[in-house]
Enzyme design. Structure first.
Site, PDB file in Angstrom:
ATOM      1  N   ARG A 258       0.527  -0.992  -0.110  1.00  0.00           N
ATOM      2  CA  ARG A 258       0.179  -0.233  -0.354  1.00  0.00           C
ATOM      3  C   ARG A 258       0.590   1.049   0.030  1.00  0.00           C
ATOM      4  NH1 ARG A 258      -4.660  -0.601   4.713  1.00  0.00           N
ATOM      5  NH2 ARG A 258      -5.500  -2.383   3.068  1.00  0.00           N
ATOM      6  N   ARG A 273       2.217   1.348  10.672  1.00  0.00           N
ATOM      7  CA  ARG A 273       1.508   1.651   8.495  1.00  0.00           C
ATOM      8  C   ARG A 273       2.598   1.786   8.383  1.00  0.00           C
ATOM      9  NH1 ARG A 273      -3.144   5.081   7.160  1.00  0.00           N
ATOM     10  NH2 ARG A 273      -3.322   5.769   9.872  1.00  0.00           N
ATOM     11  N   GLU A 347      -7.344   0.111  14.749  1.00  0.00           N
ATOM     12  CA  GLU A 347      -8.591  -0.710  13.730  1.00  0.00           C
ATOM     13  C   GLU A 347      -7.274  -1.864  13.085  1.00  0.00           C
ATOM     14  OE1 GLU A 347      -9.246  -1.467   9.191  1.00  0.00           O
ATOM     15  OE2 GLU A 347      -9.948   0.744   9.626  1.00  0.00           O
ATOM     16  N   SER A 350     -11.794  -4.859   9.346  1.00  0.00           N
ATOM     17  CA  SER A 350     -12.532  -4.315   9.365  1.00  0.00           C
ATOM     18  C   SER A 350     -13.082  -5.280   8.089  1.00  0.00           C
ATOM     19  CB  SER A 350     -12.451  -3.586   8.292  1.00  0.00           C
ATOM     20  OG  SER A 350     -13.756  -2.393   7.103  1.00  0.00           O
ATOM     21  N   ARG A 388       0.829  -5.020  11.644  1.00  0.00           N
ATOM     22  CA  ARG A 388       0.567  -3.974  12.809  1.00  0.00           C
ATOM     23  C   ARG A 388      -0.436  -4.730  13.776  1.00  0.00           C
ATOM     24  NH1 ARG A 388      -4.362   0.718  12.116  1.00  0.00           N
ATOM     25  NH2 ARG A 388      -3.031   1.634  10.919  1.00  0.00           N
TER      26      ARG A 388
END
Length: 423
Positions: A258, A273, A347, A350, A388
């Site tokens: 990403r 991140r 988070e 999801s 993460r």
């Protein structure tokens, strides 16, 4: 994307969904373009009928009449030839606009423009009260020699990481643990590449709106995926599956990439991140039935909660608002896990139901028992993403001596009760 017939019949409903989801589509432009295409198709059909009638007349005509009818046939053929590129151009423009249409969100979704409107529905576990001054995950990594965070930045730039010793082994143990949990839940394991063609990202829904989050492989029609879901969603593209073969419940494992465009200055330090990460992803392709989709949604969410509970991590459950869930989502529920150093939840999972929004883009269809061909429904949810989740595990399970306790469920995978310093 939505069915054009549905849009024609429910423009106010679509307009409301665009407003609630913050969509940029000009619906009036789409509807005007649709009418123009319909008019052009009617004109084409009329000319085709005229051409057919003219051909029949020419076959029965006298030699004197035939020449004029043949000339008329040529003129009709030229008119049709002129209309064909116009129609292709209009249909291509309409398809681009249809990519921007939203799924109508479920009635229970909180209405609001961003994540501040998300609603906490449940909390599991309590944040730990430390009897010593706890360290954050970067301090723990540096103290124990579990990574080369500074050195690797010279090699691969910012938002990169390199794990060493027990922490490297711990990451691999976590991925296998999550995979086994999903296999035990009835999901078929699939390993997929980290890259795919452009059309696959359109089928998934990441293109065109989130293209800036994706790395392109220069010199080739390939892009690096941010989740195995992108590829799993296209495995059956163009096929018509028998209903008896549904559902397809896959657990994908892959390296993910990403670009993190738009997140400059956010979470630059540490593992929260990063540009490259590993992910175990749940993906379901099921028949077009709201109850069926709802059952899979509940199961996938329960799978993720079971993993967090096995990892002995405090977390909360959020019902995601219309403006935060994205265009394609019918419903989204996030799990956020406690980060002691930040004194807040972040988070980690999801869970999303998209109805037939992805299926229409990727042409995912099945033939029902009644013989009718329908677009399927799709769902996805994180099972576990590293590194993460290591942030939460290191910080929540740290000991005063700097070691980190391994949750009991992971010990058969890791082989020890604690992460110890690299020697």
């Amino acid at each position: 994307m939505l069915d054009i017939k549905f849009i024609r019949e429910n423009p106010d409903l679509v307009r409301k969904a665009l407003e609630h989801k913050g969509g940029t589509l000009d619906l009036d432009e789409l509807l005007a373009l649709d009418r123009e295409i319909s008019d052009l198709k009617r004109r084409t059909e009329s000319l085709q009928a005229e051409r057919n009638a003219n051909a029949k007349a020419a076959a029965k005509a006298t030699p004197e009449e035939r020449a004029a009818l043949i000339e008329k046939g040529k003129q009709i053929a030229q008119q049709l030839a002129d209309l064909e590129p116009q129609l292709r151009d209009l249909e291509a423009r309409l398809k681009k606009l249809l990519y921007l249409t939203p799924t109508i969100p479920w009635e229970g979704a909180p209405v609001g423009p961003d994540d501040s409107f998300n609603v906490e529905t449940r909390v599991h576990g309590k944040p730990r009260t430390f009897l010593f001054e706890p360290l954050d995950h970067v301090e723990l990594i540096n103290r124990n020699g579990w990574g080369e965070l500074e050195r690797i930045s010279k090699v691969s730039g910012s938002r990169s990481y390199a794990l060493k010793g027990d922490l490297m082994v711990y990451e691999q143990a976590l991925l296998r643990f999550a995979l086994d949990q999903l296999v035990a839940s009835g999901f078929t394991p699939v390993s997929v590449p980290a890259y795919a063609r452009e059309e696959v990202f359109y089928g998934h829904g990441q293109f065109p709106t989130a293209r800036d989050q994706v790395y392109k492989v220069e010199g080739d029609d390939m892009y690096l995926a941010g989740t195995a879901e992108v590829l799993l969603n296209y495995l059956h593209a163009g096929e018509i599956l028998p209903e008896a073969e549904l559902p397809k419940a896959y657990v994908g494992v892959s390296a993910c990439f990403r670009s993190e465009a738009g997140s400059a200055g956010k979470d630059v330090r540490g593992l929260m991140r990063v540009h490259q990460f590993n992910k175990v992803e749940q993906y379901v392709l099921c028949k077009a039935d709201l109850e069926e989709s709802g059952r899979w949604f509940d199961l996938m969410l329960a799978n993720s909660e079971r993993i967090l509970q096995a990892l002995e991590l405090p977390y909360r459950v959020l019902e995601v608002s219309t403006g935060d869930m994205g265009l394609g989502k019918y419903r989204q529920v996030d799990l956020e896990t406690w980060v002691p150093s930040e004194n807040r939840y972040r988070e980690t999972h999801s869970c999303s139901a998209l109805l037939d929004w992805q299926a229409r883009r990727a042409n995912l269809r099945y033939r029902g028992e009644d013989g009718k061909v329908r677009y399927a429904y799709t769902l996805n949810n994180t099972a576990l993403a590293t590194p993460r989740i290591l942030v939460m595990l290191l910080e929540n399970h740290q000991n005063e001596d700097g070691t980190v306790t391994v949750p009991e469920a992971l010990r058969p995978y890791f082989g020890k009760e604690r992460l110890e310093p690299t020697r």
